[in-house]
Design an enzyme around this catalytic site. Structure first.
Site, PDB file in Angstrom:
ATOM      1  N   LYS A  84       0.947  -1.117   0.003  1.00  0.00           N
ATOM      2  CA  LYS A  84       0.080   0.155   0.095  1.00  0.00           C
ATOM      3  C   LYS A  84       0.889   1.297  -0.242  1.00  0.00           C
ATOM      4  O   LYS A  84       2.093   1.088   0.649  1.00  0.00           O
ATOM      5  CB  LYS A  84      -0.836  -0.117   1.274  1.00  0.00           C
ATOM      6  CG  LYS A  84      -2.177   0.760   1.123  1.00  0.00           C
ATOM      7  CD  LYS A  84      -3.172   0.044   0.538  1.00  0.00           C
ATOM      8  CE  LYS A  84      -4.523   0.675   0.198  1.00  0.00           C
ATOM      9  NZ  LYS A  84      -5.278  -0.443  -0.093  1.00  0.00           N
TER      10      LYS A  84
HETATM   11  N1  GLU Z   1      -7.152  -0.065  -3.195  1.00  0.00           N
HETATM   12  C1  GLU Z   1      -7.762  -1.529  -3.669  1.00  0.00           C
HETATM   13  C2  GLU Z   1      -7.848  -2.117  -2.473  1.00  0.00           C
HETATM   14  O1  GLU Z   1      -7.706  -1.864  -1.234  1.00  0.00           O
HETATM   15  C3  GLU Z   1      -7.197  -1.896  -4.900  1.00  0.00           C
HETATM   16  C4  GLU Z   1      -5.959  -2.577  -4.726  1.00  0.00           C
HETATM   17  C5  GLU Z   1      -5.459  -2.957  -6.057  1.00  0.00           C
HETATM   18  O2  GLU Z   1      -6.382  -3.043  -7.247  1.00  0.00           O
HETATM   19  O3  GLU Z   1      -4.327  -3.240  -6.168  1.00  0.00           O
HETATM   20  O4  GLU Z   1      -8.176  -3.534  -2.523  1.00  0.00           O
END
Ligand code: GLU
Length: 427
Positions: free
Chosen positions: A117
């Protein structure tokens, strides 16, 4: 050295309350699996984290410096994967917790990814388009050694969207000297994005809710839904459930909420928001606060906004049959216990909102192969992956007599543990 300094020295910088929540969830699963202590140690800290200070020239010529992060929690199963958050509350601890949740989410869906993240502490709504573009580009340049199609693949999250992904893709490509669409997912279709990615998270939430409705022998038609948040995830969840004949009683955005006992007309509300920016003032509903909305009596409650919304303060008054966590980490540990005692059916975040990263995986695969799929194929594959994961979690929850969150985490931890054992420990 003062006591304060000693305490501080013993705790890593990322140990904030939200990280401790993610850690405690993991530890429950590890205890239940009787996980070897040597393996346990390898999950409790992020694999690596980078902190960057991002100087930006603002439109008035002054310079502002923003704090940015990217955290890789685990990379056992493949490149790390996870969104980028632009929000004033972003911290290293929050990003680290979210990275850990991505690890469980990808493993649970059977995707060949680890968890990551990133985020920048900023208010994207207070920046002009040019400032936002400069911030995105400089942040990408600062973390350029830390990301890559084979290493770590960012995507949108709260406060970011496909335009931000397009700027990230362009910046990364400019720095490398050629176009590299596989560096991000959730990018616009015309530069290699996937059909169905925008609504994928909402679609996944709906697939999970439909499975839960069937399991609890409830009816889809007229099912009473309450949704906190009307961003990308909240909106598509509301829209698809509305199209399926559910009765969406209430929705909200950052400013206010709307309630209509007979159900809101979601397409009309969307049109209203496109014209007025916010839902406040929509004629066919009464205003309701975000706090009151969460406590409405309904069949399905969908928190689709920020983390830590259902706490020991309000958990006792939550009055739904199914709680579908479309946001990441909306329920605190204390609240989790209270909800469990109340006997409501929880669909944990790592399962409920995993549709987004699943179609991100499809986007990444399509990019690597330069071969693009039809939208029906994408939705069908998404449906199969999400419902299979739901059924696997439900089966374990029933056989082990644990809640769905613990069952989901047990499956993920077990899967990554087996992979770690197979790979062995370097050197
Ligand atoms: N931000 C989204 C999540 O928390 C998508 C992450 C992604 O597609 O890599 O799952």
């Amino acid at each position: 050295m003062s006591i304060h300094h000693k305490e501080h020295r013993n705790k890593p910088e990322y140990h904030t309350p939200i990280y401790e929540m993610a850690l405690a969830q993991f530890e429950q699963a590890a205890d239940r699996l009787d996980l070897d202590p040597n393996l346990r140690k390898r999950f409790i800290a992020p694999k690596r984290a980078i902190m960057v200070n991002i100087p930006i020239r603002m439109d008035d010529s002054s310079v502002e410096v923003f704090h940015g992060y990217r955290v890789h929690h685990d990379t056992t199963l493949g490149p790390s994967k996870g969104g980028i958050r632009f929000h004033p509350d972003v911290t290293l601890g929050e990003v680290s917790a979210l990275a850990m949740w991505m690890t469980w989410k990808c493993a649970l869906m059977g995707l060949p990814f680890g968890g990551a993240k990133g985020g920048v502490r900023c208010d994207p709504h207070a920046l002009t388009r040019n400032e936002l573009q400069r911030l995105t580009r400089r942040y990408t340049a600062e973390i350029v050694q830390f990301i890559g199609p084979e290493m770590d693949v960012p995507a949108p999250d709260i406060g970011t969207n496909e335009q931000i992904m397009a700027w990230m893709m362009d910046t990364y490509s400019q720095l490398k000297g050629y176009s590299i669409p596989g560096i991000v997912t959730g990018k616009p279709i015309n530069i290699g994005g996937s059909l169905g990615r925008t609504e994928a998270t909402g679609r996944g939430v709906v697939y999970c809710i439909l499975e839960a409705i069937q399991h609890l022998k409830m009816q889809v038609e007229g099912c009473k839904i309450v949704i906190q948040g009307f961003g990308n995830v909240g909106y598509h969840t509301a829209r698809i459930l509305y199209e399926k004949g559910c009765c969406v009683l209430a929705v909200s955005d950052i400013k206010s909420g709307l309630y209509n006992a007979n159900g809101l007309n979601i397409p009309m509300l969307k049109q209203y928001i496109e014209k007025h920016t916010h839902m406040k003032g929509f004629p066919e509903g009464d205003e309701i606060s975000n706090a009151d909305l969460l406590e409405l009596s309904c069949d399905v409650l969908v928190p689709a906004a920020l983390s830590e919304q259902i706490t020991c303060e309000n958990a006792e008054r939550i009055s739904c049959k199914i709680l579908a966590e479309a946001a990441n980490g909306p329920t605190t540990l204390e609240a989790d216990k209270i909800l469990q005692d109340k006997g409501l059916f929880l669909i944990p975040d790592v399962l409920a909102n995993a549709g987004g990263v699943t179609v991100s995986y499809f986007e990444w695969v399509q990019g690597l192969q330069n071969f693009f799929w039809k939208e029906v194929e994408i939705n069908e594959r998404l449906h199969d992956i999400v419902t299979l994961a739901f059924q696997n979690v439900l089966r374990l929850a029933l056989s082990e007599k644990v809640d769905m969150r613990l069952a989901a985490l047990m499956l993920s931890v077990r899967k990554i543990t087996e992979a770690k054992l197979a790979r062995g420990l370097f050197p």
